[in-house]
Design a protein around this motif. Structure first.
Motif, PDB file in Angstrom:
ATOM      1  N   LYS B 196     -55.075  -5.308 -45.243  1.00  0.00           N
ATOM      2  CA  LYS B 196     -56.067  -4.644 -46.806  1.00  0.00           C
ATOM      3  C   LYS B 196     -55.761  -3.285 -47.645  1.00  0.00           C
ATOM      4  O   LYS B 196     -54.986  -2.176 -46.529  1.00  0.00           O
ATOM      5  CB  LYS B 196     -57.557  -4.198 -46.350  1.00  0.00           C
ATOM      6  CG  LYS B 196     -59.083  -4.187 -47.125  1.00  0.00           C
ATOM      7  CD  LYS B 196     -60.298  -4.347 -46.177  1.00  0.00           C
ATOM      8  CE  LYS B 196     -60.174  -4.675 -44.835  1.00  0.00           C
ATOM      9  NZ  LYS B 196     -61.115  -4.043 -44.140  1.00  0.00           N
ATOM     10  N   VAL B 197     -55.912  -3.430 -48.538  1.00  0.00           N
ATOM     11  CA  VAL B 197     -55.519  -1.979 -49.458  1.00  0.00           C
ATOM     12  C   VAL B 197     -57.249  -1.352 -49.173  1.00  0.00           C
ATOM     13  O   VAL B 197     -58.185  -1.933 -49.457  1.00  0.00           O
ATOM     14  CB  VAL B 197     -55.314  -2.373 -51.025  1.00  0.00           C
ATOM     15  CG1 VAL B 197     -55.216  -1.862 -51.338  1.00  0.00           C
ATOM     16  CG2 VAL B 197     -54.178  -3.600 -51.193  1.00  0.00           C
ATOM     17  N   VAL B 203     -58.524  -2.208 -54.805  1.00  0.00           N
ATOM     18  CA  VAL B 203     -58.927  -3.753 -54.212  1.00  0.00           C
ATOM     19  C   VAL B 203     -58.444  -5.041 -55.158  1.00  0.00           C
ATOM     20  O   VAL B 203     -58.959  -5.813 -54.846  1.00  0.00           O
ATOM     21  CB  VAL B 203     -60.598  -3.523 -54.422  1.00  0.00           C
ATOM     22  CG1 VAL B 203     -61.586  -4.524 -53.986  1.00  0.00           C
ATOM     23  CG2 VAL B 203     -60.707  -2.894 -53.103  1.00  0.00           C
ATOM     24  N   HIS B 206     -55.805  -7.197 -54.682  1.00  0.00           N
ATOM     25  CA  HIS B 206     -55.352  -7.514 -53.483  1.00  0.00           C
ATOM     26  C   HIS B 206     -55.515  -8.590 -53.732  1.00  0.00           C
ATOM     27  O   HIS B 206     -56.244  -9.996 -54.666  1.00  0.00           O
ATOM     28  CB  HIS B 206     -56.803  -7.427 -52.592  1.00  0.00           C
ATOM     29  CG  HIS B 206     -56.310  -7.306 -51.071  1.00  0.00           C
ATOM     30  ND1 HIS B 206     -55.914  -6.677 -50.825  1.00  0.00           N
ATOM     31  CD2 HIS B 206     -56.799  -8.759 -50.412  1.00  0.00           C
ATOM     32  CE1 HIS B 206     -56.224  -7.068 -49.415  1.00  0.00           C
ATOM     33  NE2 HIS B 206     -56.585  -8.433 -49.585  1.00  0.00           N
ATOM     34  N   PRO B 207     -54.163  -9.389 -53.009  1.00  0.00           N
ATOM     35  CA  PRO B 207     -54.472 -11.482 -52.975  1.00  0.00           C
ATOM     36  C   PRO B 207     -55.247 -11.703 -52.762  1.00  0.00           C
ATOM     37  O   PRO B 207     -55.798 -11.525 -51.551  1.00  0.00           O
ATOM     38  CB  PRO B 207     -52.947 -11.382 -52.175  1.00  0.00           C
ATOM     39  CG  PRO B 207     -52.352  -9.958 -52.059  1.00  0.00           C
ATOM     40  CD  PRO B 207     -53.793  -8.996 -52.143  1.00  0.00           C
ATOM     41  N   LEU B 208     -55.446 -13.551 -53.140  1.00  0.00           N
ATOM     42  CA  LEU B 208     -56.980 -13.680 -52.863  1.00  0.00           C
ATOM     43  C   LEU B 208     -56.429 -14.328 -51.148  1.00  0.00           C
ATOM     44  O   LEU B 208     -55.409 -14.348 -50.417  1.00  0.00           O
ATOM     45  CB  LEU B 208     -56.154 -15.751 -53.193  1.00  0.00           C
ATOM     46  CG  LEU B 208     -57.016 -15.700 -54.398  1.00  0.00           C
ATOM     47  CD1 LEU B 208     -57.095 -17.452 -55.158  1.00  0.00           C
ATOM     48  CD2 LEU B 208     -58.397 -15.274 -54.305  1.00  0.00           C
ATOM     49  N   LYS B 209     -57.890 -14.176 -50.245  1.00  0.00           N
ATOM     50  CA  LYS B 209     -57.727 -14.707 -49.100  1.00  0.00           C
ATOM     51  C   LYS B 209     -58.108 -15.657 -48.855  1.00  0.00           C
ATOM     52  O   LYS B 209     -59.356 -16.318 -49.545  1.00  0.00           O
ATOM     53  CB  LYS B 209     -59.014 -14.096 -48.488  1.00  0.00           C
ATOM     54  CG  LYS B 209     -58.484 -13.946 -46.587  1.00  0.00           C
ATOM     55  CD  LYS B 209     -59.603 -12.540 -46.446  1.00  0.00           C
ATOM     56  CE  LYS B 209     -59.867 -13.500 -44.902  1.00  0.00           C
ATOM     57  NZ  LYS B 209     -61.375 -13.259 -44.230  1.00  0.00           N
ATOM     58  N   THR B 210     -57.206 -17.026 -48.600  1.00  0.00           N
ATOM     59  CA  THR B 210     -57.701 -18.707 -48.578  1.00  0.00           C
ATOM     60  C   THR B 210     -58.464 -18.548 -47.389  1.00  0.00           C
ATOM     61  O   THR B 210     -57.177 -18.768 -46.314  1.00  0.00           O
ATOM     62  CB  THR B 210     -56.423 -18.834 -49.281  1.00  0.00           C
ATOM     63  OG1 THR B 210     -56.204 -18.410 -50.616  1.00  0.00           O
ATOM     64  CG2 THR B 210     -57.167 -20.568 -49.461  1.00  0.00           C
ATOM     65  N   ALA B 211     -58.999 -19.499 -47.021  1.00  0.00           N
ATOM     66  CA  ALA B 211     -59.473 -20.689 -45.862  1.00  0.00           C
ATOM     67  C   ALA B 211     -59.391 -22.201 -46.112  1.00  0.00           C
ATOM     68  O   ALA B 211     -59.826 -22.547 -47.099  1.00  0.00           O
ATOM     69  CB  ALA B 211     -61.107 -19.603 -44.949  1.00  0.00           C
ATOM     70  N   VAL B 212     -58.841 -22.452 -45.560  1.00  0.00           N
ATOM     71  CA  VAL B 212     -58.324 -23.928 -45.559  1.00  0.00           C
ATOM     72  C   VAL B 212     -59.322 -24.470 -43.926  1.00  0.00           C
ATOM     73  O   VAL B 212     -58.412 -24.385 -42.973  1.00  0.00           O
ATOM     74  CB  VAL B 212     -57.427 -24.561 -45.755  1.00  0.00           C
ATOM     75  CG1 VAL B 212     -57.479 -25.756 -46.253  1.00  0.00           C
ATOM     76  CG2 VAL B 212     -56.860 -24.174 -46.643  1.00  0.00           C
ATOM     77  N   GLY B 343     -56.146  -5.978 -41.101  1.00  0.00           N
ATOM     78  CA  GLY B 343     -56.687  -7.395 -41.872  1.00  0.00           C
ATOM     79  C   GLY B 343     -58.174  -7.600 -41.962  1.00  0.00           C
ATOM     80  O   GLY B 343     -58.995  -7.549 -40.784  1.00  0.00           O
ATOM     81  N   GLN B 344     -58.367  -8.612 -42.540  1.00  0.00           N
ATOM     82  CA  GLN B 344     -59.911  -8.848 -42.303  1.00  0.00           C
ATOM     83  C   GLN B 344     -60.102  -9.998 -41.607  1.00  0.00           C
ATOM     84  O   GLN B 344     -61.449  -9.736 -40.971  1.00  0.00           O
ATOM     85  CB  GLN B 344     -60.791  -9.683 -43.920  1.00  0.00           C
ATOM     86  CG  GLN B 344     -60.196  -8.600 -45.117  1.00  0.00           C
ATOM     87  CD  GLN B 344     -60.532  -9.180 -46.464  1.00  0.00           C
ATOM     88  OE1 GLN B 344     -60.744 -10.641 -46.399  1.00  0.00           O
ATOM     89  NE2 GLN B 344     -61.187  -8.536 -47.145  1.00  0.00           N
ATOM     90  N   SER B 347     -61.279  -8.498 -38.277  1.00  0.00           N
ATOM     91  CA  SER B 347     -62.263  -7.511 -38.063  1.00  0.00           C
ATOM     92  C   SER B 347     -62.894  -7.928 -36.092  1.00  0.00           C
ATOM     93  O   SER B 347     -63.667  -7.088 -35.741  1.00  0.00           O
ATOM     94  CB  SER B 347     -63.122  -7.477 -39.228  1.00  0.00           C
ATOM     95  OG  SER B 347     -63.869  -9.092 -39.389  1.00  0.00           O
TER      96      SER B 347
END
Lengths: 333, 429
Positions: B196-197, B203, B206-212, B343-344, B347
């Motif tokens: 995380k920035v 902000v 910040h690159p995409l956060k991707t969940a598959v 990282g997010q 958390s």
């Protein structure tokens, strides 16, 4: 502060964002109960003010905020575009504003049939065709989180859409693919010829664009060594609608375009009656990226001052509520 | 004197190119190790956090001849720059575009005679129309280091078609750094994220956060502990997956717990590929005392003896065995671990990381009193001896690399210089 919606028209939304991405990395997005507005004001170059009618793109749109149900966001267009691209094959997609670890996000949730299904069901078919039965549970969910910044109302209240005097000429542009390939060629030739003579490197090539009220559009470029121009004739100059003007018919009489109608002719050979602007070739190339939307484009020429493009999103109904407005200043020389 | 020659068909030559370009994504140079019945190409990246190896068996070659009188172990090893090899073995695509005359045969020989120039790797491309192209590359004789991975310890495993993984990788932002993989409620989730920035201005960059998320039924086989988060580098994952997809193979993954390596393996037509990647991550599921819930498409054959909490508490008691000259690994690991902790995705896992310091869960503190398992100790180390015929050597093993989640003990370790293994000292006396 709440915002969520189903994205109903993913392809259009993706193309819309893609055309904006070429102009600047970050857009100011204003969401309210009536529409969604994307604004890009780069330090240099063309400004865009784009309005999307909610039902052109979204479904089940809900918005709620303390500031009269208006939400202002700063959205990075690159990531947004990338996120939407992964939704192109989706069976369903939704977008919502949320917060994770204190960072506001536009979270796009995409549901699609399981990847690789095509290959698998094809092979199952060979065995005797039990392909489709499983497909409902074979779903892949993709979540793309685009980080955004929330803008307070006070931060955006000073930003206004540019105002411009009445245009001298308004005309419907020819298909943008035509226009783009020619203007790109001109810009390229000018860049190459200049690199030989090596001067004025700070200034990009200037396209000269002009139109008259008799359906003619002229696009040209001039360098020390050469001069090129293309001429379109037989284009449409849409009639002004008196109901959209304060002064009604009387104002139309006074309108600069009415005067311009007296000058020039439909063959475009006369030097009279042209409204002319000078554009930066590279910047124009970025603007032309909007051609992917395939909408109708009306260009309004303010002689030696500015060019304003209205790009209407194609829609099934005749309403044309969604439009992108490009404000392009003319260079003096 | 070493004699190594082999011949490749045009197809095998193109496949070799694919393998080399994959290796090139891990490191600058590729190590060759020839034996009488196989050729192994491998790369260990500079931070020693990723290792890729391609084993070419006899079936890969149209002819293979290897004879060596050097060394008792009957191996020949050398290292060559990947770039140089890539320009020799052109891709199929370049050939299709008509840039190169079609290859009919590719002959490779190693020249190591004192009379001629030494250390030459000679590639002869016999092309159409009577054209023969000869390339002479210089190689460096080196000792090849292989990463050993013990699949018996890797209780978490899954198998999936490479096309699935490739599609996942396509969704990830090109700038994303890390990939978190876990299973929960009948679904496997792949999350790509980036450290995380914190500055609000950046902000937006910040690159995409991707969940598959995919159903476990999309896997050919899946048996991994639920909620076990394993974090690897997106870049390494992508390199492996893209190559696996060119082979259209099924990819198997093997891993035990965060901080221990993960292996991706796939094979087709006499080409065996293995990527051993360092991991970070954590386990946020129920502790061992709860019923271990394993997400599985098949009955579990082994208990989860290697959950994160398990190995962590053990380490608090034991001093890990020495790891000579793998400072870099530690750094790479810590990097991954640090990123992970901020990282997010992490958390929710923060709590369990911090548990090392103050809020030690009862279960874990209780484990401190368990007797140490001596059998498990002493498996990591640079195996400098050449008496292990079953494994390529020298090697370093995965089984004792400290967990990245274990930051505290890692910091402690920083001050300790590497020492010798006890087993080696015994040999001296």
């Amino acid at each position: 502060m709440r915002f969520k919606a189903q994205i109903q028209n993913i392809t259009t939304f993706t193309k819309f964002v893609a055309s904006l991405t070429s102009l600047g990395p970050v857009a100011w997005v204003r969401l309210n109960e009536n529409d969604v507005r994307f604004t890009i004001i780069p330090e240099q170059g063309t400004q865009v003010w784009a309005v999307l009618a909610i039902d052109a793109i979204f479904e089940g749109y809900t918005i709620q905020s303390a500031a009269e149900n208006v939400i202002n966001l700063e959205v990075p267009l690159g990531p947004l575009h990338q996120a939407l691209k992964s939704a192109l094959q989706a069976t369903a997609a939704s977008i919502r504003l949320t917060k994770k670890d204190n960072i506001p996000l536009l979270s796009i949730t995409i549901v699609r049939n399981s990847i690789g299904n095509a290959r698998q069901s094809a092979s199952e078919d060979d065995d005797g065709g039990i392909g489709i039965g499983l497909s409902r549970e074979r779903e892949t969910t993709i979540t793309q989180d685009v980080p955004v910044r929330v803008l307070s109302p006070s931060k955006v209240e000073g930003i206004h859409e540019p105002r411009c005097r009445d245009p001298d000429v308004h005309i419907i542009l020819p298909p943008l693919m035509q226009l783009k390939s020619i203007s790109d060629r001109f810009t390229k030739v000018a860049l190459e010829s200049r690199s030989v003579t090596a001067g004025l490197s700070a200034i990009g090539p200037r396209l000269e664009m002009a139109a008259n009220m008799h359906g003619c559009l002229r696009l040209g470029i001039k360098t020390d060594a050469m001069k090129m121009a293309s001429l379109w004739t037989g284009l449409d100059n849409p009639e002004l609608d008196p109901s959209h003007l304060e002064g009604g018919m009387e104002e139309i009489q006074q309108h600069p375009s009415t005067r311009m109608k007296q000058l020039g002719g439909p063959d475009g050979q006369s030097e009279e009656g042209w409204a002319k602007v000078r554009l930066d070739g590279k910047d124009w190339g970025k603007v032309m990226s909007v051609g992917r939307l395939g909408g109708r484009v009306i260009a309004c020429f303010c002689h030696e001052h500015a060019l304003i493009l209205y790009v209407y999103l194609p829609s099934e109904r005749d309403e044309e509520e969604s439009a992108l407005t490009y404000y392009i200043s003319s260079y003096s020389a | 004197m070493v004699k190594l020659t082999f011949t490749l068909t045009p197809d095998a030559s193109a496949r070799l190119h694919d393998a080399l370009s994959c290796l090139g994504k891990f490191g600058d140079s590729v190590s060759f190790e020839a034996r009488k019945d196989q050729l192994v190409l491998s790369t260990l990246n500079s931070s020693k956090s990723a290792y890729a190896s391609f084993k070419l068996e006899l079936g890969f070659f149209s002819a293979f001849d290897f004879a060596s009188d050097v060394g008792q172990d009957g191996r020949f090893t050398c290292s060559i720059m990947v770039k140089a090899l890539l320009s020799v073995f052109k891709s199929r695509a370049a050939e299709a575009r008509g840039k190169n005359a079609g290859i009919e045969k590719c002959e490779v020989a190693v020249q190591e005679t004192p009379e001629e120039a030494e250390c030459r790797f000679i590639v002869k491309m016999i092309c159409e129309h009577g054209v023969t192209k000869t390339y002479k590359l210089t190689y460096e004789p080196v000792a090849v280091v292989h990463a050993l991975f013990d699949r018996n310890l890797a209780t978490n495993r899954w198998v999936i078609q490479s096309s699935f993984l490739k599609e996942f990788a396509d969704y990830f932002s090109p700038k994303a750094e890390q990939l978190d993989i876990y299973a929960e409620d009948g679904k496997a989730t792949f999350i790509s994220f980036t450290e995380k920035v914190m500055k609000s201005k950046s902000v937006l960059k910040h690159p995409l956060k991707t969940a598959v998320s995919v159903n476990l039924s999309d896997f050919d086989h899946f048996s991994a502990q639920e909620q076990l988060h394993i974090v690897i580098s997106v870049k390494d994952f992508r390199s492996a997956v893209m190559h696996a997809d060119t082979m259209n193979a099924s990819v198997s993954a093997f891993y035990s717990s965060p901080g221990r390596p993960l292996q991706l393996a796939y094979e087709k037509d006499s080409l065996q590929c293995q990527m051993t990647l360092m991991t970070a991550g954590d386990y946020i599921g129920p502790t061992e005392s709860d019923v271990p819930s394993a997400a599985s498409t098949r009955p579990q054959t082994r208990g989860q003896s290697f959950s994160a909490s398990d190995s962590r508490s053990e380490r608090q008691n034991d001093m890990p065995p020495p790891r000579p000259s793998n400072q870099a690994i530690r750094k790479g690991l810590r990097g991954l671990g640090r990123n992970e902790s901020s990282g997010q995705a992490a958390s929710t896992r923060r709590v369990s990381q911090e548990s090392d310091s103050l809020f030690v869960p009862l279960e874990e503190s209780d484990r401190r009193w368990d007797p140490p398992d001596y059998e498990k100790v002493e498996t990591l180390g640079w195996d400098a001896t050449a008496d292990n015929e079953n494994e390529p050597h020298p090697t370093f093993r995965d089984s004792r690399i400290p967990s990245a989640t274990d930051l505290n003990s890692n910091e402690m370790l920083e001050g300790l210089p590497p020492t010798q293994r006890i087993s080696q000292i015994k040999g001296i006396w």
